[in-house]
Design an enzyme around this catalytic site. Structure first.
Site, PDB file in Angstrom:
ATOM      1  N   LYS A   1       0.810  -1.121  -0.030  1.00 15.83           N
ATOM      2  CA  LYS A   1       0.085  -0.060  -0.086  1.00 15.83           C
ATOM      3  C   LYS A   1       0.781   1.091  -0.011  1.00 15.83           C
ATOM      4  O   LYS A   1       1.553   1.590   1.102  1.00 15.83           O
ATOM      5  CB  LYS A   1      -0.891  -0.211   1.061  1.00 15.83           C
ATOM      6  CG  LYS A   1      -2.101   1.077   1.043  1.00 15.83           C
ATOM      7  CD  LYS A   1      -2.268   1.672   2.291  1.00 15.83           C
ATOM      8  CE  LYS A   1      -1.651   2.897   2.549  1.00 15.83           C
ATOM      9  NZ  LYS A   1      -1.957   4.087   1.679  1.00 15.83           N
TER      10      LYS A   1
ATOM     11  N   GLU B   1       9.684   2.539  11.013  1.00 13.16           N
ATOM     12  CA  GLU B   1      10.415   3.453  10.463  1.00 13.16           C
ATOM     13  C   GLU B   1       9.826   4.902  10.642  1.00 13.16           C
ATOM     14  O   GLU B   1       9.032   5.074   9.861  1.00 13.16           O
ATOM     15  CB  GLU B   1      11.341   3.420   9.445  1.00 13.16           C
ATOM     16  CG  GLU B   1      12.425   2.139   9.346  1.00 13.16           C
ATOM     17  CD  GLU B   1      13.516   2.419  10.410  1.00 13.16           C
ATOM     18  OE1 GLU B   1      13.678   3.627  10.900  1.00 13.16           O
ATOM     19  OE2 GLU B   1      14.169   1.545  10.785  1.00 13.16           O
TER      20      GLU B   1
ATOM     21  N   CYS C   1      13.510  11.852   6.180  1.00  9.76           N
ATOM     22  CA  CYS C   1      13.635  11.434   7.598  1.00  9.76           C
ATOM     23  C   CYS C   1      14.942  11.704   8.124  1.00  9.76           C
ATOM     24  O   CYS C   1      14.953  11.898   9.569  1.00  9.76           O
ATOM     25  CB  CYS C   1      13.141   9.800   7.741  1.00  9.76           C
ATOM     26  SG  CYS C   1      14.027   9.031   6.609  1.00  9.76           S
TER      27      CYS C   1
ATOM     28  N   GLU D   1       9.172  17.227  14.760  1.00  8.64           N
ATOM     29  CA  GLU D   1       9.849  16.996  13.152  1.00  8.64           C
ATOM     30  C   GLU D   1       8.888  18.124  12.304  1.00  8.64           C
ATOM     31  O   GLU D   1       7.684  18.074  12.562  1.00  8.64           O
ATOM     32  CB  GLU D   1       9.361  15.623  12.655  1.00  8.64           C
ATOM     33  CG  GLU D   1      10.071  15.521  11.389  1.00  8.64           C
ATOM     34  CD  GLU D   1       9.791  13.989  10.924  1.00  8.64           C
ATOM     35  OE1 GLU D   1       8.764  13.800  10.864  1.00  8.64           O
ATOM     36  OE2 GLU D   1      10.632  13.309  10.430  1.00  8.64           O
TER      37      GLU D   1
HETATM   38  P1  NAD Z   1       2.188   8.963   7.320  1.00  2.00           P
HETATM   39  O1  NAD Z   1       2.115   8.208   8.646  1.00  2.00           O
HETATM   40  O2  NAD Z   1       0.961  10.016   7.280  1.00  2.00           O
HETATM   41  O3  NAD Z   1       1.655   7.956   6.176  1.00  2.00           O
HETATM   42  C1  NAD Z   1       2.509   6.754   5.969  1.00  2.00           C
HETATM   43  C2  NAD Z   1       1.800   5.768   5.297  1.00  2.00           C
HETATM   44  O4  NAD Z   1       0.769   5.236   6.310  1.00  2.00           O
HETATM   45  C3  NAD Z   1       0.883   6.165   4.103  1.00  2.00           C
HETATM   46  O5  NAD Z   1       0.588   5.042   3.149  1.00  2.00           O
HETATM   47  C4  NAD Z   1      -0.394   6.455   4.676  1.00  2.00           C
HETATM   48  O6  NAD Z   1      -1.735   6.136   3.785  1.00  2.00           O
HETATM   49  C5  NAD Z   1      -0.661   5.178   5.736  1.00  2.00           C
HETATM   50  N1  NAD Z   1      -1.586   5.248   6.890  1.00  2.00           N
HETATM   51  C6  NAD Z   1      -2.127   6.508   7.215  1.00  2.00           C
HETATM   52  N2  NAD Z   1      -3.106   6.077   8.306  1.00  2.00           N
HETATM   53  C7  NAD Z   1      -3.095   4.784   8.438  1.00  2.00           C
HETATM   54  C8  NAD Z   1      -3.893   3.787   9.158  1.00  2.00           C
HETATM   55  N3  NAD Z   1      -4.745   4.236  10.084  1.00  2.00           N
HETATM   56  N4  NAD Z   1      -3.459   2.645   9.197  1.00  2.00           N
HETATM   57  C9  NAD Z   1      -2.571   2.135   8.052  1.00  2.00           C
HETATM   58  N5  NAD Z   1      -1.889   2.809   7.391  1.00  2.00           N
HETATM   59  C10 NAD Z   1      -1.847   4.111   7.395  1.00  2.00           C
HETATM   60  O7  NAD Z   1       3.268   9.659   7.056  1.00  2.00           O
HETATM   61  P2  NAD Z   1       3.874  10.476   5.698  1.00  2.00           P
HETATM   62  O8  NAD Z   1       3.105  11.809   5.658  1.00  2.00           O
HETATM   63  O9  NAD Z   1       3.392   9.648   4.511  1.00  2.00           O
HETATM   64  O10 NAD Z   1       5.339  10.341   5.709  1.00  2.00           O
HETATM   65  C11 NAD Z   1       6.291  11.257   6.410  1.00  2.00           C
HETATM   66  C12 NAD Z   1       6.769  10.871   7.783  1.00  2.00           C
HETATM   67  O11 NAD Z   1       7.396   9.644   7.223  1.00  2.00           O
HETATM   68  C13 NAD Z   1       7.530  11.562   8.365  1.00  2.00           C
HETATM   69  O12 NAD Z   1       7.556  11.573   9.716  1.00  2.00           O
HETATM   70  C14 NAD Z   1       9.155  10.699   7.897  1.00  2.00           C
HETATM   71  O13 NAD Z   1      10.001  11.171   8.872  1.00  2.00           O
HETATM   72  C15 NAD Z   1       8.612   9.486   7.798  1.00  2.00           C
HETATM   73  N6  NAD Z   1       9.851   8.804   6.971  1.00  2.00           N
HETATM   74  C16 NAD Z   1      10.304   7.775   7.913  1.00  2.00           C
HETATM   75  C17 NAD Z   1      11.554   7.332   7.040  1.00  2.00           C
HETATM   76  C18 NAD Z   1      12.432   6.380   7.948  1.00  2.00           C
HETATM   77  O14 NAD Z   1      13.115   5.170   7.523  1.00  2.00           O
HETATM   78  N7  NAD Z   1      12.507   6.369   9.165  1.00  2.00           N
HETATM   79  C19 NAD Z   1      11.734   7.572   5.867  1.00  2.00           C
HETATM   80  C20 NAD Z   1      10.768   8.193   5.233  1.00  2.00           C
HETATM   81  C21 NAD Z   1       9.921   8.867   5.936  1.00  2.00           C
END
Ligand code: NAD
Length: 479
Positions: free
Chosen positions: A170, A245, A279, A381
């Site tokens: 997804k 992550e 990130c 963040e």
């Molecule tokens: P997000 O948490 O909003 O979404 C991530 C994923 O989770 C998306 O596919 C989203 O549709 C899904 N999602 C949302 N609600 C959900 C639920 N209730 N159940 C299951 N899945 C759900 O994050 P984002 O805005 O897409 O990404 C930004 C964040 O990602 C930042 O905090 C960044 O630091 C982090 N990030 C971390 C790493 C790492 O490796 N540590 C790498 C890249 C990004």
């Protein structure tokens, strides 16, 4: 309409998501099918049915498929990079680099399929032998964020398939284009139906289904802390394996003895490139007294020369922010930092239209000085081109400040002192530590991940990925 791939077939959805170019919001990249919960369930059923045979497929079969996927990604890196830059807003060289990384990852894990390893050892009981082997986990649910639309999917899908798991993937709603292109390549690579499924759709619908279906044996999630906490709670409730992550507030220390040019380049690169939407971005610069003013002056000078423009235009250093909501978050945090006493030393200006007059989500990179550790800008963040500076007395003070955070993903130091560099590598409470290098930008063949509130569970990437995508079996034989 770009469709979902479920059990080897391209299926219409029950809704549509419009993929918009953040460099020019008039540009519609495409319309992507949105699956509902029933379709997500269909994908899980297909993956579960495909698992028994796929988990016993030969290493050669898995090598050939993953290697071919890697070859195609690398051959199409310019085209796929252009799509990625268009939908996510990182610059074309950055986007092509990300595609290259995805191709390299598939080739790396193709090789790992041939090297599953295992151990034999004598039992403590006479006449008994012990074998320790690794087996596939089962159906894995892979949930990814928008900021690395092809590399993060690659670093989850490739190891999952290499070790014989079936996948329901997804991607993030905002960037379905790269995910769909990758799925299309996988759909022609020779995988049996159901082994790999693409289910685009809302997190609260498709994501939740993956979290709660008992047939999904493991969930690998990258995204925000708030969503990660939901993933953890759901996985623990039904004893599923999971890996998270999440965010960072990554420090970079600049010591008096640093090479000023090296320090400025590392800080500008990891703070602002990819629009600060990494990130591992350095969002907290911790600078000792003796170099502080010279360092700020050099940063401001360098930042004035950065070109903020269309991500795909030659010469652009920084593309747009990914969407209106993230832009709002970035500008809100600049306001919060100022209201708490921070000084906006450079940038932070909203640009409504780029040099060609196209409307987009542009923001000039912002440097906020005179901040203190307890300010929100130093604890939360932002995930944009917004960097704060904290003044430190000496190395020991800087080290303490760098570790004073709920996060622990990456940390950096700019110094010419072997003593301080060595001490920092040992005492930084981060999963990845960089000396005289940007905190963002890592190799694809070594482990990636953090500590504290940034990560949970086994590391991703490199050989260490086996900890998540396999389960260990200990077998005893009496001859
Ligand atoms: P997000 O948490 O909003 O979404 C991530 C994923 O989770 C998306 O596919 C989203 O549709 C899904 N999602 C949302 N609600 C959900 C639920 N209730 N159940 C299951 N899945 C759900 O994050 P984002 O805005 O897409 O990404 C930004 C964040 O990602 C930042 O905090 C960044 O630091 C982090 N990030 C971390 C790493 C790492 O490796 N540590 C790498 C890249 C990004």
């Amino acid at each position: 309409m770009f469709k979902n791939l479920i059990n080897g077939e391209w299926l219409d959805g029950h809704g549509v998501s419009r993929n918009i170019n953040p460099s020019d919001t008039r540009d519609l990249i495409g319309e992507y099918a949105q699956a509902d919960a029933a379709q997500a369930e269909l994908a899980i059923t297909a993956a579960a049915a495909a698992f028994p045979a796929w988990s016993l497929s030969t290493p050669q079969q898995r090598f050939d498929i993953l290697d071919a996927v890697g070859t195609e990604i690398l051959a199409r890196r310019a085209e796929l990079g252009d799509l990625l830059a268009r939908e996510e807003g990182k610059t074309l060289p950055e986007a092509i680099g990300e595609v290259q990384r995805a191709g390299n990852i598939f080739k790396f894990f193709a090789g790992e399929a041939l090297r599953p390893g295992g151990e034999t050892m004598p039992s403590v009981r006479p006449g008994v032998g012990v074998e320790i082997t690794r087996e596939a986990v089962g159906v894995v649910g892979l949930i990814t964020p928008w900021n690395f639309p092809i590399a993060i999917p690659a670093w989850k899908i490739a190891p999952a398939l290499a070790w014989g798991n079936c996948v329901v993937f997804k991607p993030a709603d905002l960037v379905p284009g790269s995910a769909w292109a990758l799925a299309e390549i996988l759909s022609r690579a020779g995988l049996p139906a159901g082994v790999f499924n693409l289910v685009m759709g809302r997190g609260s619908v498709v994501g939740e289904k993956l979290l709660n279906d008992p047939r999904v044996a493991a969930i690998s999630f990258t995204g925000s802390v708030a969503t990660g906490q939901k993933v953890a709670a759901a996985a623990v409730a039904r004893m599923a394996k999971f890996q998270l992550e999440m965010g960072g507030k990554n420090p970079m220390i600049v010591l008096d003895d640093a090479d000023l040019g090296v320090a400025v380049n590392a800080a500008v690169n990891s703070g602002f490139f990819s629009t600060g939407q990494r990130c591992t971005a350095s969002s907290r610069l911790i600078v000792t007294d003796g170099i502080h003013d010279r360092f700020i002056a050099a940063m401001v000078e360098k930042m004035k020369g950065l070109k903020v423009d269309d991500a795909r235009k030659a010469g652009t250093d920084i593309g747009p922010v990914v969407d209106a909501s993230q832009l709002g978050q970035d500008t809100d945090y600049i306001g919060i930092a100022k209201s708490e006493g921070g000084k906006l030393a450079q940038g932070g200006q909203r640009i409504e239209h780029n040099a060609d007059g196209a409307p987009g989500f542009y923001l000039t990179p912002a440097l906020i000085t005179d901040t203190t550790p307890e300010m929100r800008i130093n604890r939360e963040e932002v995930f944009g081109p917004v960097v704060s500076v904290i003044r430190a007395r000496d190395y020991e003070h800087a080290l303490a400040l760098s570790n004073d955070t709920p996060f622990g993903l990456a940390a950096g130091i700019a110094t010419t002192s072997l003593k301080h560099a060595t001490h920092f590598k040992r005492h930084s409470q981060a999963g990845m530590v960089m000396v005289n290098l940007p905190t963002a930008g890592v190799d694809y063949h070594v482990p990636f991940g953090g500590r504290k509130g940034s990560s949970y569970g086994p590391r991703e990437q490199g050989r260490y990925a086996a900890e998540f995508y396999t389960t260990v079996k200990t077998a005893y034989t009496q001859a």
